[in-house]
Design a protein around this motif. Structure first.
Motif, PDB file in Angstrom:
ATOM      1  N   ASP A  29      77.040 153.908  -4.317  1.00  0.00           N
ATOM      2  CA  ASP A  29      76.417 154.783  -3.326  1.00  0.00           C
ATOM      3  C   ASP A  29      76.103 153.979  -2.075  1.00  0.00           C
ATOM      4  O   ASP A  29      75.661 152.820  -2.154  1.00  0.00           O
ATOM      5  N   GLU A  78      74.787 154.483   2.317  1.00  0.00           N
ATOM      6  CA  GLU A  78      74.342 155.328   3.417  1.00  0.00           C
ATOM      7  C   GLU A  78      75.104 154.873   4.650  1.00  0.00           C
ATOM      8  O   GLU A  78      75.048 153.709   5.021  1.00  0.00           O
ATOM      9  N   ARG A 133      75.540 155.003   8.538  1.00  0.00           N
ATOM     10  CA  ARG A 133      74.816 155.326   9.767  1.00  0.00           C
ATOM     11  C   ARG A 133      75.850 155.531  10.865  1.00  0.00           C
ATOM     12  O   ARG A 133      76.597 154.612  11.199  1.00  0.00           O
ATOM     13  N   ARG A 152      72.723 159.389  13.143  1.00  0.00           N
ATOM     14  CA  ARG A 152      72.445 160.141  11.919  1.00  0.00           C
ATOM     15  C   ARG A 152      72.947 159.345  10.726  1.00  0.00           C
ATOM     16  O   ARG A 152      73.820 158.490  10.851  1.00  0.00           O
ATOM     17  N   THR A 153      72.380 159.639   9.578  1.00  0.00           N
ATOM     18  CA  THR A 153      72.776 158.976   8.348  1.00  0.00           C
ATOM     19  C   THR A 153      73.431 159.996   7.435  1.00  0.00           C
ATOM     20  O   THR A 153      72.937 161.114   7.291  1.00  0.00           O
ATOM     21  N   VAL A 154      74.549 159.601   6.814  1.00  0.00           N
ATOM     22  CA  VAL A 154      75.306 160.463   5.924  1.00  0.00           C
ATOM     23  C   VAL A 154      75.400 159.758   4.574  1.00  0.00           C
ATOM     24  O   VAL A 154      75.775 158.585   4.509  1.00  0.00           O
ATOM     25  N   ALA A 155      75.061 160.473   3.506  1.00  0.00           N
ATOM     26  CA  ALA A 155      75.182 159.906   2.164  1.00  0.00           C
ATOM     27  C   ALA A 155      76.650 159.805   1.789  1.00  0.00           C
ATOM     28  O   ALA A 155      77.458 160.658   2.167  1.00  0.00           O
ATOM     29  N   ARG A 185      79.798 157.627  -1.030  1.00  0.00           N
ATOM     30  CA  ARG A 185      80.159 156.772  -2.162  1.00  0.00           C
ATOM     31  C   ARG A 185      81.365 155.950  -1.742  1.00  0.00           C
ATOM     32  O   ARG A 185      82.398 156.495  -1.367  1.00  0.00           O
ATOM     33  N   VAL A 198      82.149 161.157   1.636  1.00  0.00           N
ATOM     34  CA  VAL A 198      80.890 161.579   2.252  1.00  0.00           C
ATOM     35  C   VAL A 198      80.700 163.079   2.088  1.00  0.00           C
ATOM     36  O   VAL A 198      81.657 163.811   1.850  1.00  0.00           O
ATOM     37  N   LEU A 244      77.150 150.273   7.708  1.00  0.00           N
ATOM     38  CA  LEU A 244      76.627 150.485   6.369  1.00  0.00           C
ATOM     39  C   LEU A 244      76.448 149.143   5.688  1.00  0.00           C
ATOM     40  O   LEU A 244      77.012 148.132   6.115  1.00  0.00           O
TER      41      LEU A 244
END
Length: 116
Positions: free
Chosen positions: A37, A39, A41, A49-52, A54, A67, A79
């Motif tokens: 995982d 994050e 940026r 903005r931050t997007v989760a 893998r 994402v 990241l």
């Protein structure tokens, strides 16, 4: 892990002699599978903005990340992977199951300092 592309700017040269792998994929560099995982940026002029995501695989010059939101091609991102802060640029964003797969061209990486 990312020693090969520290302080590297710009895109790698295109190699017209890419090896064709068994599955028909033509890659200029080997990929190492990853499953972590992260994050991501996304740099924006005033509103980062931050997007989760893998992390799916890593090569000496790039990353593939799954994402949950689309990221514009050309967007600059950063990241943390393992102990490296990685800076790069999105080179593709394609729909995938439950989100998007993005390709990141690594521009440079910085190893995090280890506290003594």
């Amino acid at each position: 892990m990312f020693e090969k592309f520290k302080n590297r700017f710009g895109s790698p040269a295109v190699d017209s002699k890419r090896e064709t792998l068994e599955d028909g994929d033509r890659r200029s560099e080997p990929r190492s599978p990853f499953n972590e995982d992260v994050e991501v940026r996304v740099s924006r002029l005033l509103l980062p903005r931050t997007v989760a995501g893998r992390l799916l695989n890593v090569s000496p010059s790039g990353l593939r990340i799954h994402v949950n939101r689309a990221i514009a091609v050309g967007a600059e991102i950063d990241l943390v992977v393992a102990d490296e802060l990685v800076f790069g640029k999105i080179i593709y964003c394609i729909p995938a199951a439950e989100g998007f797969d993005v390709g990141v061209l690594i521009e440079y990486a910085i190893r995090a300092a280890v506290a003594a």
